[in-house]
Write an enzyme that holds these catalytic residues in place. Structure first.
Site, short mmCIF file in Angstrom:
data_model
loop_
_atom_site.label_atom_id
_atom_site.label_comp_id
_atom_site.label_asym_id
_atom_site.label_seq_id
_atom_site.Cartn_x
_atom_site.Cartn_y
_atom_site.Cartn_z
N GLU A 138 9.50 -7.60 -4.39
CA GLU A 138 9.38 -8.87 -3.66
C GLU A 138 10.34 -8.92 -2.47
O GLU A 138 10.88 -9.98 -2.13
CB GLU A 138 9.50 -10.07 -4.60
CG GLU A 138 8.40 -10.00 -5.67
CD GLU A 138 8.06 -11.29 -6.35
OE1 GLU A 138 8.35 -12.35 -5.77
OE2 GLU A 138 7.49 -11.23 -7.44
N GLN A 142 43.94 -6.31 -18.15
CA GLN A 142 43.52 -6.93 -16.90
C GLN A 142 42.27 -6.25 -16.33
O GLN A 142 41.40 -6.91 -15.74
CB GLN A 142 44.66 -6.84 -15.89
CG GLN A 142 44.52 -7.79 -14.74
CD GLN A 142 45.69 -7.67 -13.78
OE1 GLN A 142 45.88 -6.65 -13.11
NE2 GLN A 142 46.50 -8.71 -13.73
N GLU A 160 0.87 -1.19 0.00
CA GLU A 160 0.00 0.00 0.00
C GLU A 160 0.90 1.23 0.00
O GLU A 160 2.09 1.13 0.34
CB GLU A 160 -0.90 -0.02 1.25
CG GLU A 160 -1.84 -1.21 1.24
CD GLU A 160 -2.80 -1.25 2.42
OE1 GLU A 160 -2.76 -0.33 3.27
OE2 GLU A 160 -3.59 -2.20 2.47
N THR A 174 2.25 -5.47 -9.84
CA THR A 174 2.70 -5.95 -11.15
C THR A 174 1.52 -6.56 -11.89
O THR A 174 0.77 -7.36 -11.31
CB THR A 174 3.83 -7.01 -10.97
OG1 THR A 174 4.92 -6.39 -10.31
CG2 THR A 174 4.28 -7.58 -12.30
N GLU A 176 17.62 -5.16 1.58
CA GLU A 176 17.67 -4.96 3.04
C GLU A 176 16.73 -5.95 3.73
O GLU A 176 17.08 -6.53 4.77
CB GLU A 176 17.27 -3.52 3.40
CG GLU A 176 18.30 -2.46 3.01
CD GLU A 176 18.31 -2.10 1.51
OE1 GLU A 176 17.47 -2.61 0.74
OE2 GLU A 176 19.19 -1.32 1.11
N1 CAA Z 1 6.63 -18.09 5.83
C1 CAA Z 1 5.66 -18.40 6.73
N2 CAA Z 1 5.38 -17.61 7.80
C2 CAA Z 1 6.10 -16.49 7.95
C3 CAA Z 1 7.11 -16.11 7.06
C4 CAA Z 1 7.37 -16.96 5.95
N3 CAA Z 1 8.32 -16.67 5.05
N4 CAA Z 1 7.66 -14.94 7.46
C5 CAA Z 1 7.03 -14.59 8.59
N5 CAA Z 1 6.08 -15.54 8.88
C6 CAA Z 1 5.17 -15.57 10.04
C7 CAA Z 1 5.98 -15.54 11.33
O1 CAA Z 1 6.33 -16.86 11.72
C8 CAA Z 1 5.00 -14.90 12.30
O2 CAA Z 1 4.07 -15.90 12.73
P1 CAA Z 1 3.40 -15.89 14.20
O3 CAA Z 1 2.45 -14.72 14.17
O4 CAA Z 1 2.71 -17.19 14.30
O5 CAA Z 1 4.52 -15.70 15.17
C9 CAA Z 1 4.25 -13.91 11.42
O6 CAA Z 1 4.40 -14.36 10.06
C10 CAA Z 1 4.78 -12.50 11.54
O7 CAA Z 1 6.17 -12.59 11.22
P2 CAA Z 1 7.21 -11.44 11.62
O8 CAA Z 1 6.96 -11.03 13.04
O9 CAA Z 1 8.56 -11.88 11.21
O10 CAA Z 1 6.68 -10.24 10.70
P3 CAA Z 1 7.28 -8.81 10.48
O11 CAA Z 1 6.18 -7.83 10.52
O12 CAA Z 1 8.47 -8.56 11.36
O13 CAA Z 1 7.72 -8.86 8.93
C11 CAA Z 1 9.17 -9.28 7.06
C12 CAA Z 1 8.61 -9.76 8.41
C13 CAA Z 1 10.04 -10.44 6.58
C14 CAA Z 1 10.00 -8.03 7.16
C15 CAA Z 1 7.98 -9.07 6.06
O14 CAA Z 1 7.20 -7.96 6.44
C16 CAA Z 1 8.44 -8.87 4.64
O15 CAA Z 1 8.79 -9.84 3.95
N6 CAA Z 1 8.44 -7.62 4.12
C17 CAA Z 1 8.70 -7.35 2.72
C18 CAA Z 1 7.41 -7.35 1.94
C19 CAA Z 1 7.64 -7.55 0.47
O16 CAA Z 1 8.42 -8.39 0.05
N7 CAA Z 1 6.86 -6.83 -0.35
C20 CAA Z 1 6.89 -6.99 -1.75
C21 CAA Z 1 5.47 -7.12 -2.24
S1 CAA Z 1 5.15 -7.86 -3.80
C22 CAA Z 1 5.87 -6.86 -4.95
O17 CAA Z 1 7.02 -6.58 -4.88
C23 CAA Z 1 5.07 -6.32 -6.09
C24 CAA Z 1 4.87 -7.26 -7.20
O18 CAA Z 1 3.79 -7.28 -7.75
C25 CAA Z 1 5.98 -8.09 -7.70
#
Ligand code: CAA
Length: 389
Positions: free
Chosen positions: A371, A283, A131, A162, A375
């Site tokens: 995705e 090189q 969002e 996307t 970082e």
């Molecule tokens: N698989 C399964 N469960 C998962 C998981 C995974 N990979 N990662 C986290 N979880 C679960 C955790 O186990 C936790 O579970 P419980 O509530 O049972 O404890 C819950 O999810 C919350 O996890 P975190 O506390 O670790 O969550 P967080 O708020 O700290 O966030 C983060 C973790 C890894 C930073 C995540 O927010 C993240 O990946 N952020 C990036 C988002 C992203 O990639 N966005 C891109 C969107 S798509 C795009 O790019 C556009 C497109 O169209 C291509």
């Protein structure tokens, strides 16, 4: 390209890689520059990719897919991205962010209804998590889904989707219970013909310009309860699980870009002469070629390993987050590294639109951002290693 001893490819892998390579070089490479320039969505080639099975590689045959494994998907995607990363991201989102989510978490009825048109390439699929004020910190989304009898009413604004401008079906994540934070998020499939669903303006982008990206707007968009994927509150975990699969795809996309940039640089370094010799004999150029090649092969190992881990997870149910994050992190930084060096080795010609090298440079950057930024990948890897949250 080398076949790695530790990842012996079977006949099916070699077949899909050869088919993807032929298609990419004959049908996509010749139009890539034109579509990059115009920013037009490549409907025709995407439809053909659907007919060839590339849009639903892991989807079972009875649902119109190619019924192949994750390594097949990665091999095909790498070849498509060598020709054009924009076609690649459309394919990647369709296969992993859209199809994988439904395959893993959908009911049989949902798979039949929402996967069949996507796997054949007749309809393009999208995944909508981000969002305007919730990107890397995806758990802070504000869009709301409110239950109303046998329906949910969706309201909110999603961004950076996307295929948003063209998608016929979208998997969207919204808050069903704000008190529960991440555990109050749910996942839904939305048909783009539903009243209350509109598309925002198309984003003008630096690279992958033939892929279409936009906001999606939901204003009292009413969808049946059977469009919810999983239970209420499962949405965040579904989003994260699906992103693990998506990140392997973006790793493969980055590998394809890196290889295309490398091949152009390798050829130019052996042909172009300066100061009485090929520039590759200096090189300063030769070592760049060595570093590019080494990082490409290391990326390949990480990506194929992550693909095998995802394949194994189909029976064990284990997470493959680390493997996926390491593959995406290393491959996307390799794509940027190789594209940067490829432009430098080409000198002025690398800066010219007469060659595709400047496009590889522009396309590479997004792999470090979408995705999950580099970082975020480092956060996933270090949290897992150190046990911090
Ligand atoms: N698989 C399964 N469960 C998962 C998981 C995974 N990979 N990662 C986290 N979880 C679960 C955790 O186990 C936790 O579970 P419980 O509530 O049972 O404890 C819950 O999810 C919350 O996890 P975190 O506390 O670790 O969550 P967080 O708020 O700290 O966030 C983060 C973790 C890894 C930073 C995540 O927010 C993240 O990946 N952020 C990036 C988002 C992203 O990639 N966005 C891109 C969107 S798509 C795009 O790019 C556009 C497109 O169209 C291509």
């Amino acid at each position: 390209m080398s076949d790695l001893a530790i990842f012996p490819l079977n006949a099916e892998h070699k077949m899909i890689r050869a088919a993807a390579r032929d298609f990419a070089q004959n049908e996509i490479a010749p139009i890539a520059a034109e579509f990059d320039e115009s920013g037009e969505f490549p409907h025709k080639t995407i439809k053909k990719m659907g007919e060839m099975g590339f849009m639903g590689i892991e989807v079972p045959e009875e649902l119109g897919g190619a019924d192949m494994d994750t390594l097949s998907y990665v091999l095909a995607l790498e070849e498509i991205c060598k020709a054009d990363a924009a076609h690649g991201v459309i394919m990647s989102v369709n296969n992993s962010l859209y199809a994988h989510g439904l395959l893993k978490f959908g009911t049989d009825a949902q798979k039949k209804k929402f996967l069949t048109p996507i796997a054949s390439g007749n309809v393009v699929g999208a995944y909508s998590l981000t969002e305007p004020m919730s990107g890397s910190d995806a758990g802070t989304m504000k869009s709301r889904a409110t239950k109303d009898g046998e329906f949910y009413i969706l309201n909110g604004r999603k961004s950076w989707v996307t295929s948003g401008p063209v998608a016929g079906l979208v998997i969207v994540f919204m808050v069903t219970d704000p008190e529960k934070k991440q555990r109050g998020i749910s996942a839904f499939v939305v048909d783009a013909n539903t009243p209350g669903f509109t598309r925002g303006k198309k984003e003008p982008k630096l690279g992958i310009r033939a892929s279409a990206t936009s906001e999606l707007l939901f204003e009292n968009c009413r969808i049946p309860i059977e469009n919810r994927i999983g239970n209420e509150g499962d949405g965040f975990k579904i989003a994260m699980t699906v992103l693990d699969a998506g990140r392997i795809g973006i790793g493969a996309q980055a590998l394809g870009i890196a290889e295309a940039a490398y091949e152009a640089a390798r050829q130019y370094a052996s042909e172009r002469k300066a100061f009485g010799q090929s520039i590759g004999a200096f090189q300063g150029t030769g070592f760049k070629i060595a570093d590019m090649k080494t990082r490409i092969e290391a990326s390949r190992l990480l990506i194929y390993n992550a693909a095998m881990a995802k394949e194994r997870a189909k029976t064990t149910g284990e997470r493959f987050s680390m493997e996926a994050s390491m593959a995406k992190l290393f491959a996307s930084e390799t794509a940027m590294f190789c594209a940067h060096h490829a432009v430098q080795i080409h000198g002025g010609m690398g800066y010219s639109k007469e060659l595709p090298v400047e496009r590889y440079f522009r396309d590479a950057k997004i792999t470090e951002i979408y995705e999950g930024t580099s970082e975020i990948q480092r956060m996933v890897i270090s949290r897992a290693e150190l046990g911090f949250k």
